[in-house]
Design a protein around this motif. Structure first.
Motif, PDB file in Angstrom:
ATOM      1  N   GLN A 141      26.679 -28.581 -29.144  1.00  0.00           N
ATOM      2  CA  GLN A 141      27.899 -27.877 -28.755  1.00  0.00           C
ATOM      3  C   GLN A 141      28.296 -28.245 -27.341  1.00  0.00           C
ATOM      4  O   GLN A 141      27.468 -28.624 -26.517  1.00  0.00           O
ATOM      5  CB  GLN A 141      27.770 -26.369 -28.934  1.00  0.00           C
ATOM      6  CG  GLN A 141      26.784 -25.674 -28.080  1.00  0.00           C
ATOM      7  CD  GLN A 141      26.687 -24.196 -28.461  1.00  0.00           C
ATOM      8  OE1 GLN A 141      25.718 -23.586 -28.128  1.00  0.00           O
ATOM      9  NE2 GLN A 141      27.643 -23.615 -29.133  1.00  0.00           N
ATOM     10  N   ALA A 142      29.605 -28.183 -27.119  1.00  0.00           N
ATOM     11  CA  ALA A 142      30.172 -28.503 -25.811  1.00  0.00           C
ATOM     12  C   ALA A 142      31.581 -27.921 -25.761  1.00  0.00           C
ATOM     13  O   ALA A 142      32.175 -27.603 -26.796  1.00  0.00           O
ATOM     14  CB  ALA A 142      30.218 -30.013 -25.603  1.00  0.00           C
ATOM     15  N   ASN A 143      32.118 -27.793 -24.583  1.00  0.00           N
ATOM     16  CA  ASN A 143      33.507 -27.349 -24.444  1.00  0.00           C
ATOM     17  C   ASN A 143      34.430 -28.466 -24.903  1.00  0.00           C
ATOM     18  O   ASN A 143      34.196 -29.638 -24.598  1.00  0.00           O
ATOM     19  CB  ASN A 143      33.811 -26.966 -23.002  1.00  0.00           C
ATOM     20  CG  ASN A 143      33.000 -25.766 -22.548  1.00  0.00           C
ATOM     21  OD1 ASN A 143      32.460 -25.020 -23.362  1.00  0.00           O
ATOM     22  ND2 ASN A 143      32.891 -25.577 -21.241  1.00  0.00           N
ATOM     23  N   ALA A 144      35.478 -28.108 -25.646  1.00  0.00           N
ATOM     24  CA  ALA A 144      36.369 -29.112 -26.230  1.00  0.00           C
ATOM     25  C   ALA A 144      37.793 -28.593 -26.281  1.00  0.00           C
ATOM     26  O   ALA A 144      38.034 -27.378 -26.294  1.00  0.00           O
ATOM     27  CB  ALA A 144      35.899 -29.473 -27.638  1.00  0.00           C
ATOM     28  N   THR A 145      38.730 -29.534 -26.341  1.00  0.00           N
ATOM     29  CA  THR A 145      40.151 -29.194 -26.428  1.00  0.00           C
ATOM     30  C   THR A 145      40.789 -29.998 -27.553  1.00  0.00           C
ATOM     31  O   THR A 145      40.586 -31.209 -27.643  1.00  0.00           O
ATOM     32  CB  THR A 145      40.881 -29.512 -25.105  1.00  0.00           C
ATOM     33  OG1 THR A 145      40.251 -28.773 -24.051  1.00  0.00           O
ATOM     34  CG2 THR A 145      42.345 -29.140 -25.179  1.00  0.00           C
ATOM     35  N   VAL A 201      33.752 -19.790 -28.845  1.00  0.00           N
ATOM     36  CA  VAL A 201      34.874 -18.932 -28.456  1.00  0.00           C
ATOM     37  C   VAL A 201      36.091 -19.839 -28.335  1.00  0.00           C
ATOM     38  O   VAL A 201      36.032 -20.884 -27.688  1.00  0.00           O
ATOM     39  CB  VAL A 201      34.606 -18.218 -27.115  1.00  0.00           C
ATOM     40  CG1 VAL A 201      35.824 -17.419 -26.687  1.00  0.00           C
ATOM     41  CG2 VAL A 201      33.373 -17.332 -27.211  1.00  0.00           C
ATOM     42  N   ALA A 202      37.196 -19.439 -28.983  1.00  0.00           N
ATOM     43  CA  ALA A 202      38.400 -20.279 -28.972  1.00  0.00           C
ATOM     44  C   ALA A 202      39.592 -19.496 -28.460  1.00  0.00           C
ATOM     45  O   ALA A 202      39.752 -18.304 -28.752  1.00  0.00           O
ATOM     46  CB  ALA A 202      38.688 -20.799 -30.366  1.00  0.00           C
ATOM     47  N   ASN A 203      40.423 -20.172 -27.709  1.00  0.00           N
ATOM     48  CA  ASN A 203      41.716 -19.653 -27.290  1.00  0.00           C
ATOM     49  C   ASN A 203      42.764 -20.641 -27.765  1.00  0.00           C
ATOM     50  O   ASN A 203      42.621 -21.844 -27.556  1.00  0.00           O
ATOM     51  CB  ASN A 203      41.791 -19.499 -25.765  1.00  0.00           C
ATOM     52  CG  ASN A 203      40.875 -18.399 -25.287  1.00  0.00           C
ATOM     53  OD1 ASN A 203      41.052 -17.250 -25.645  1.00  0.00           O
ATOM     54  ND2 ASN A 203      39.883 -18.764 -24.481  1.00  0.00           N
ATOM     55  N   GLN A 204      43.814 -20.126 -28.401  1.00  0.00           N
ATOM     56  CA  GLN A 204      44.815 -20.997 -29.008  1.00  0.00           C
ATOM     57  C   GLN A 204      46.204 -20.611 -28.535  1.00  0.00           C
ATOM     58  O   GLN A 204      46.538 -19.428 -28.423  1.00  0.00           O
ATOM     59  CB  GLN A 204      44.758 -20.875 -30.530  1.00  0.00           C
ATOM     60  CG  GLN A 204      45.823 -21.683 -31.226  1.00  0.00           C
ATOM     61  CD  GLN A 204      45.716 -21.602 -32.745  1.00  0.00           C
ATOM     62  OE1 GLN A 204      44.665 -21.316 -33.285  1.00  0.00           O
ATOM     63  NE2 GLN A 204      46.812 -21.855 -33.416  1.00  0.00           N
ATOM     64  N   LEU A 205      47.003 -21.634 -28.303  1.00  0.00           N
ATOM     65  CA  LEU A 205      48.422 -21.455 -28.006  1.00  0.00           C
ATOM     66  C   LEU A 205      49.191 -22.352 -28.960  1.00  0.00           C
ATOM     67  O   LEU A 205      48.864 -23.532 -29.102  1.00  0.00           O
ATOM     68  CB  LEU A 205      48.738 -21.858 -26.562  1.00  0.00           C
ATOM     69  CG  LEU A 205      50.212 -21.809 -26.154  1.00  0.00           C
ATOM     70  CD1 LEU A 205      50.732 -20.374 -26.212  1.00  0.00           C
ATOM     71  CD2 LEU A 205      50.392 -22.394 -24.772  1.00  0.00           C
ATOM     72  N   ASN A 258      44.181 -25.852 -28.698  1.00  0.00           N
ATOM     73  CA  ASN A 258      43.029 -24.980 -28.905  1.00  0.00           C
ATOM     74  C   ASN A 258      41.969 -25.379 -27.899  1.00  0.00           C
ATOM     75  O   ASN A 258      41.559 -26.539 -27.865  1.00  0.00           O
ATOM     76  CB  ASN A 258      42.442 -25.129 -30.315  1.00  0.00           C
ATOM     77  CG  ASN A 258      43.397 -24.698 -31.391  1.00  0.00           C
ATOM     78  OD1 ASN A 258      44.394 -24.056 -31.134  1.00  0.00           O
ATOM     79  ND2 ASN A 258      43.101 -25.074 -32.617  1.00  0.00           N
ATOM     80  N   ARG A 259      41.499 -24.409 -27.129  1.00  0.00           N
ATOM     81  CA  ARG A 259      40.415 -24.666 -26.171  1.00  0.00           C
ATOM     82  C   ARG A 259      39.181 -23.900 -26.632  1.00  0.00           C
ATOM     83  O   ARG A 259      39.250 -22.692 -26.852  1.00  0.00           O
ATOM     84  CB  ARG A 259      40.813 -24.230 -24.772  1.00  0.00           C
ATOM     85  CG  ARG A 259      41.914 -25.094 -24.220  1.00  0.00           C
ATOM     86  CD  ARG A 259      42.249 -24.719 -22.819  1.00  0.00           C
ATOM     87  NE  ARG A 259      43.318 -25.578 -22.364  1.00  0.00           N
ATOM     88  CZ  ARG A 259      43.400 -26.036 -21.137  1.00  0.00           C
ATOM     89  NH1 ARG A 259      42.493 -25.699 -20.249  1.00  0.00           N
ATOM     90  NH2 ARG A 259      44.399 -26.812 -20.790  1.00  0.00           N
ATOM     91  N   LEU A 284      36.232 -33.902 -25.692  1.00  0.00           N
ATOM     92  CA  LEU A 284      35.245 -33.081 -25.001  1.00  0.00           C
ATOM     93  C   LEU A 284      35.724 -32.887 -23.571  1.00  0.00           C
ATOM     94  O   LEU A 284      36.209 -33.839 -22.939  1.00  0.00           O
ATOM     95  CB  LEU A 284      33.884 -33.767 -25.014  1.00  0.00           C
ATOM     96  CG  LEU A 284      33.273 -33.950 -26.398  1.00  0.00           C
ATOM     97  CD1 LEU A 284      32.112 -34.938 -26.358  1.00  0.00           C
ATOM     98  CD2 LEU A 284      32.819 -32.599 -26.938  1.00  0.00           C
ATOM     99  N   ASP A 285      35.608 -31.687 -23.060  1.00  0.00           N
ATOM    100  CA  ASP A 285      36.086 -31.427 -21.702  1.00  0.00           C
ATOM    101  C   ASP A 285      35.321 -32.249 -20.662  1.00  0.00           C
ATOM    102  O   ASP A 285      35.874 -32.597 -19.618  1.00  0.00           O
ATOM    103  CB  ASP A 285      35.989 -29.935 -21.379  1.00  0.00           C
ATOM    104  CG  ASP A 285      36.976 -29.112 -22.197  1.00  0.00           C
ATOM    105  OD1 ASP A 285      37.787 -29.703 -22.952  1.00  0.00           O
ATOM    106  OD2 ASP A 285      36.945 -27.866 -22.090  1.00  0.00           O
TER     107      ASP A 285
END
Length: 185
Positions: free
Chosen positions: A59-63, A10-14, A34-35, A96-97
């Motif tokens: 997989q892992a949370n990343a920015t 799942v990605a959120n982008q600004l 992009n988070r 990686l977060d």
């Protein structure tokens, strides 16, 4: 190693950008973030199988954070054709977060080129400098910076139903040793 039980990314982008057009000058500037929740990537390990590196899908949370800039100046437009000078640069940082860098992330680039067009003809010559990439992930090797010089010549014409183009490209004209950081080779 595969991982058939991975979750959906799942990605959120600004992204914020600006364009400037002022006569013969134009410029673009953009920044983004992009988070990702559960970002899927191929991670290196210290292990080998049959003398080949073992990599695993994880997989892992990343920015991802980045910046892109470009400016073009129409230097001349007369009977000799249109001559444009273009400069650009971009950079992305991917972490990686939980800490650490993501593997195989493209290094920052800076480039410049001269482009010419007249009737069906186009030509360009330019250079792109890829900076050293040492923001590496675990078990990943840093890559040196390098500069590539390229040239292009093309002629385009249209027939009754088709468009045609003949071109000649020259890549890495200075014969530099260039190791793309995004490549497994």
């Amino acid at each position: 190693l595969g991982a058939p039980t991975l979750d959906t990314e799942v990605a959120n982008q600004l992204e914020l950008g600006a364009h400037l057009h002022a006569g013969a000058f134009s410029a673009k500037l953009a920044t983004f973030e992009n988070r990702y929740d559960d970002y899927i990537y191929l991670a290196d390990s210290a292990e080998e199988i049959d003398d080949l590196p073992l990599r695993a899908w994880v997989q892992a949370n990343a920015t991802f954070r980045g910046l892109e800039a470009e400016a073009t100046l129409r230097v001349v437009e007369n009977a000799s054709g249109a001559w444009d000078l273009r400069v650009f640069g971009d950079r992305v940082r991917a972490t990686l977060d939980a800490g650490g860098n993501l593997p195989r992330i493209v290094p920052a680039r800076l480039g410049a080129g001269l482009q010419w067009e007249r009737e069906g003809w186009r030509a360009s010559v330019g250079a792109i400098h890829h900076v050293k990439q040492d923001d590496t992930a675990a078990f990943e090797t840093a890559t040196r910076g390098y500069t590539l010089v390229d040239a292009h010549l093309a002629y385009h014409w249209d027939s009754e139903r088709l468009g045609w183009e003949v071109f000649l490209d020259g890549n890495n004209l200075s014969n530099r040793d260039a190791r793309a950081h995004t490549s497994f080779l």
